[in-house]
Structure formats: structure tokens, C-alpha cells
Scaffold this motif. Structure first.
Motif, PDB file in Angstrom:
ATOM      1  N   GLN A 189       0.835  -1.208   0.000  1.00 32.16           N
ATOM      2  CA  GLN A 189       0.000   0.000   0.000  1.00 32.16           C
ATOM      3  C   GLN A 189       0.865   1.251   0.000  1.00 32.16           C
ATOM      4  O   GLN A 189       0.573   2.224  -0.703  1.00 32.16           O
ATOM      5  CB  GLN A 189      -0.923   0.022   1.226  1.00 32.16           C
ATOM      6  N   ALA A 226       2.298   1.779  -3.305  1.00 33.44           N
ATOM      7  CA  ALA A 226       1.257   2.252  -4.223  1.00 33.44           C
ATOM      8  C   ALA A 226       1.041   3.755  -4.060  1.00 33.44           C
ATOM      9  O   ALA A 226       0.877   4.480  -5.041  1.00 33.44           O
ATOM     10  CB  ALA A 226      -0.047   1.499  -3.967  1.00 33.44           C
ATOM     11  N   GLN A 227       1.065   4.220  -2.807  1.00 43.79           N
ATOM     12  CA  GLN A 227       0.896   5.657  -2.562  1.00 43.79           C
ATOM     13  C   GLN A 227       2.024   6.453  -3.212  1.00 43.79           C
ATOM     14  O   GLN A 227       1.784   7.472  -3.873  1.00 43.79           O
ATOM     15  CB  GLN A 227       0.883   5.945  -1.055  1.00 43.79           C
ATOM     16  N   ASN A 273       3.883   5.472  -5.689  1.00 43.46           N
ATOM     17  CA  ASN A 273       3.788   5.357  -7.141  1.00 43.46           C
ATOM     18  C   ASN A 273       2.783   6.328  -7.721  1.00 43.46           C
ATOM     19  O   ASN A 273       2.972   6.833  -8.821  1.00 43.46           O
ATOM     20  CB  ASN A 273       3.414   3.924  -7.528  1.00 43.46           C
ATOM     21  N   MET A 274       1.686   6.574  -6.948  1.00 44.95           N
ATOM     22  CA  MET A 274       0.696   7.522  -7.448  1.00 44.95           C
ATOM     23  C   MET A 274       1.296   8.913  -7.531  1.00 44.95           C
ATOM     24  O   MET A 274       1.090   9.638  -8.507  1.00 44.95           O
ATOM     25  CB  MET A 274      -0.535   7.497  -6.549  1.00 44.95           C
ATOM     26  N   LEU A 275       2.048   9.291  -6.493  1.00 40.92           N
ATOM     27  CA  LEU A 275       2.714  10.596  -6.525  1.00 40.92           C
ATOM     28  C   LEU A 275       3.662  10.670  -7.721  1.00 40.92           C
ATOM     29  O   LEU A 275       3.721  11.665  -8.437  1.00 40.92           O
ATOM     30  CB  LEU A 275       3.502  10.824  -5.233  1.00 40.92           C
ATOM     31  N   SER A 321       3.578   8.975 -10.520  1.00 44.52           N
ATOM     32  CA  SER A 321       2.961   8.970 -11.841  1.00 44.52           C
ATOM     33  C   SER A 321       2.426  10.356 -12.205  1.00 44.52           C
ATOM     34  O   SER A 321       2.323  10.689 -13.378  1.00 44.52           O
ATOM     35  CB  SER A 321       1.856   7.930 -11.907  1.00 44.52           C
ATOM     36  N   VAL A 322       2.100  11.170 -11.192  1.00 39.72           N
ATOM     37  CA  VAL A 322       1.693  12.541 -11.486  1.00 39.72           C
ATOM     38  C   VAL A 322       2.888  13.341 -11.972  1.00 39.72           C
ATOM     39  O   VAL A 322       2.783  14.182 -12.866  1.00 39.72           O
ATOM     40  CB  VAL A 322       1.077  13.192 -10.232  1.00 39.72           C
ATOM     41  N   ARG A 364       5.452  12.294 -13.610  1.00 35.83           N
ATOM     42  CA  ARG A 364       6.057  11.867 -14.858  1.00 35.83           C
ATOM     43  C   ARG A 364       5.573  12.685 -16.043  1.00 35.83           C
ATOM     44  O   ARG A 364       4.416  13.044 -16.101  1.00 35.83           O
ATOM     45  CB  ARG A 364       5.802  10.393 -15.112  1.00 35.83           C
TER      46      ARG A 364
END
Lengths: 144, 125, 107
Positions: B112, B115-116, B118-120, B122-123, B125
């Protein structure tokens, strides 16, 4: 119901079966014991009593009452005094005035059968717990 | 973007780590005379903090538990187990189950957390 | 799942708009564009993304405070939130690309 309830239920089963095995061991070890610690009578066969363990939860939001399983729990150990064997052995130190010695009511065959049952149940619980664990590990792979 | 989720997960990872150590010490002391099994208390305190029934802070010098940042895991002695003749109440099967459950919980929290992050990422990128 | 449907709808809306502007067939893309301007489409998509994020936050909280019923729901919710975010980022990138393309057109 929470994530690891399944494993905790199996753990309670494991604890119960191990306790049963302990009790059976005590019975077998004392199969010929004619005197107990307090100096009276023969050893009495012990048996584990247990029951289904339920947990009731009341939801803080809706007030619904939920009953879910929490496995099994031991309620106590009983000693059953029936079938004490009286054997005529006048020279035995624990013989009564008529020359009879009271031997424990432990039946070796019964104990063996119970021991096998406890072992198999223990195995089953171990298998169930491992499956539970694998299931959760698979769930962790979601999204990988 | 706030980091509430990540800090919450951090707290939980700390507690899970502590629980792993506690279970390990329970297993190590399975035959120690007089040893009492230890349990980590974290989830129940956190629930109180999150739904607002935790300890209110009424004085600067008091501890209050009103946000998840105030919650720390505590180690308590377990009661209600069968006590052996040497005063030890560790049930080895329960501890093994806790060990397995805790390691899966740790993995879940780690995934988890990543994942958190990775979300940051992906923004960005 | 409704969030995912929202994004699907977003795709089909975008497709029909593109089809409409090519003017190849009977579809009255211009009228549809008036009812459903691009900014609406975009803000709807952002709203569904926000819903996904909230759901995933709740799932993580449930996992941490031990009230989660099962692990797969938590994993699925997080994965959905992650994917929605990726889709939104990609969508922004494509929109920017399209804008740049139009900006650099020679008249």
C-alpha cells in the motif's frame, strides 16, 4: 470479521488439539498409577471439554448485532470416576484391607484412538491455516 | 496533496514491526518459567483516535489521542490463556499464527505504501 | 465500479466528439459538443478520479485500524485508484499534445 480471523480460528483449533494431546499423554503416563499426589485413590482419567466460541459485535453505526465464529474454546477438564478397575493384589502397598488395589479407569485403546483423532485434527488445522495464508498472499498480488 | 495516507501507513508499519518483535520474543520464551505472552495494542487505540472517542487533550501538559499522529503502539501482557505449571502462558500455535498473519499484514502495508508513492510519482512523470 | 464506468463514458464521449468533428456521417457532433463541453467531460473524469481516491483512502484506513473485512477489496480499491490516476495523467498528456498540435498549425 477481519482479515486474519480465519487464521485465528485455526489457531484456536491448534491450541485445543495440543491441549487434548497433553491430556491424553497424562492419561497414558498414569495408566498404572494407583496413588495420586495427595495420597488418595488411583489416578482418574481426564477429559477436555470444549465448545464453539462465538463473538458478537455490535456495529457502532447501524447498531446491527453480528455473530461470527472465533473458533473453539476449552471450557474445562473433567475427571470421570466411573469404571475404576479393582484388582486383587494383597501384597501391593496400596491394597485395601480386602487385598484389592484400585487401578485407574484409563483404557489404553481408547486413549490411542483419541490421540490419533487429535493428531489428524491438528494436521487438518495446519493445512487450513496454510491455505488461508496462501490465499492472503495471492490477494497481495492483485495489481502487480 | 497531503501525506496523511502515507503517515498513517508509516504508523501502522511501526506497529507491525513492534508486533513482529513481540511475537518473536514470545516464541523465544515459550519455555521460560513465569513468562507471560505479550501483545501489541494499536488498532483499538487508532480506531478511537479516528472516530473521535480518544482521549481529549485538555491541558498542554497532558497527552491527548485525537489524531492518528498521537497513536503509539503499546505492549501489554496477555491474560486469559491457559497457564502451565511453570507460570508460562505462551501458546505456541497462536504465536505462529500471529507471526504468519503479521508478516502478511506487513507485506500488505508495504505494498500500500509503495502504491501511494507510485501515485505521486505517476503525477510527476 | 461506477468510477470506471465514468471513465469509459468519458472515452466514448471523446470518441464521439472526434467523430463529430470529422463530419463523416450523420452524427451531429457540434450539438453534442454544446450540451457536453469538453470542460464538463474533463471535470466529470476528475470527479470520478477523486471518488476513487477517497475509496482507496478509506480502504487503507480500514486496513490499518483492523476493520477491513478482506484483503482483496483493499488491494482492488488501491489498484483502481492507481489506474484511474494513470488514466487521468495520460488524458491530460494527450489533451496537451492535441493543444500543442493545433497551436503549431500553419494557416
Amino acid at each position: 470479521m477481519s482479515i486474519f480471523d480465519g487464521m485465528r480460528i485455526n489457531a484456536s483449533g491448534l491450541t485445543l488439539e495440543r491441549f487434548k494431546l497433553d491430556t491424553i499423554s497424562t492419561n497414558i503416563a498414569n495408566v498404572n498409577t494407583t496413588r495420586t499426589e495427595n495420597g488418595e485413590g488411583p489416578y482418574i482419567k481426564q477429559q477436555v471439554e470444549f465448545e464453539e466460541s462465538l463473538r458478537t459485535q455490535t456495529s457502532g453505526f447501524t447498531g446491527d448485532v453480528n455473530t461470527s465464529s472465533a473458533g473453539v474454546r476449552v471450557t474445562g477438564v473433567t475427571a470421570d470416576e466411573e469404571n475404576i478397575k479393582m484388582v486383587f493384589e494383597p501384597e501391593h502397598p496400596d491394597a485395601d484391607e480386602f487385598g484389592y488395589v484400585a487401578y485407574p479407569n484409563v483404557d489404553m485403546a481408547d486413549e490411542m484412538v483419541e490421540m490419533m483423532t487429535a493428531m489428524r485434527t491438528y494436521d487438518a488445522n495446519v493445512t487450513a491455516m496454510n491455505n488461508n495464508k496462501e490465499l492472503l498472499k495471492r490477494a497481495l498480488e492483485i495489481g502487480k | 496533496m497531503d501525506y496523511k495516507n502515507i503517515s498513517l501507513l508509516n504508523r501502522a508499519l511501526d506497529a507491525t514491526n513492534l508486533r513482529q518483535e513481540t511475537v518473536s520474543s514470545n516464541i523465544a520464551n515459550v519455555n521460560t518459567p513465569g513468562y507471560k505472552a505479550k501483545r501489541v495494542e494499536f488498532e483499538s487505540v487508532l480506531q478511537q483516535a479516528m472516530n473521535g472517542t480518544g482521549l481529549r487533550k485538555t491541558n498542554e501538559r497532558h497527552f491527548g489521542i485525537t489524531s492518528h499522529n498521537d497513536v503509539t503502539a503499546k505492549v501489554k501482557a496477555q491474560e486469559g490463556n491457559r497457564v502451565a505449571e511453570n507460570g508460562n502462558n505462551v501458546a505456541i500455535d497462536t504465536e505462529m499464527a500471529e507471526l504468519a498473519a503479521n508478516s502478511i499484514h506487513y507485506q500488505a502495508l508495504v505494498s500500500q505504501t509503495s502504491a501511494q508513492y507510485n501515485m505521486l510519482r505517476s503525477v510527476l512523470r | 465500479m461506477s468510477g470506471m464506468n465514468g471513465i469509459n463514458q468519458l472515452y466514448s464521449n471523446a470518441l464521439s466528439e472526434i467523430n463529430g468533428t470529422t463530419g463523416a456521417n450523420q452524427k451531429t457532433g457540434v450539438v453534442k459538443g454544446e450540451n457536453d463541453p469538453f470542460s464538463n467531460v474533463f471535470s466529470n473524469a476528475l470527479q470520478s478520479l477523486e471518488n476513487k481516491q477517497v475509496e482507496s483512502t478509506q480502504a487503507v484506513e480500514a486496513l490499518v485500524d483492523g476493520t477491513a473485512d478482506d484483503l482483496h477489496t483493499v488491494m482492488i480499491k488501491t489498484t483502481e485508484a492507481q489506474l484511474s490516476l494513470e488514466v487521468a495523467v495520460q488524458f491530460r498528456n494527450r489533451a496537451l499534445e492535441a493543444y500543442n498540435e493545433i497551436k503549431n498549425m500553419q494557416f
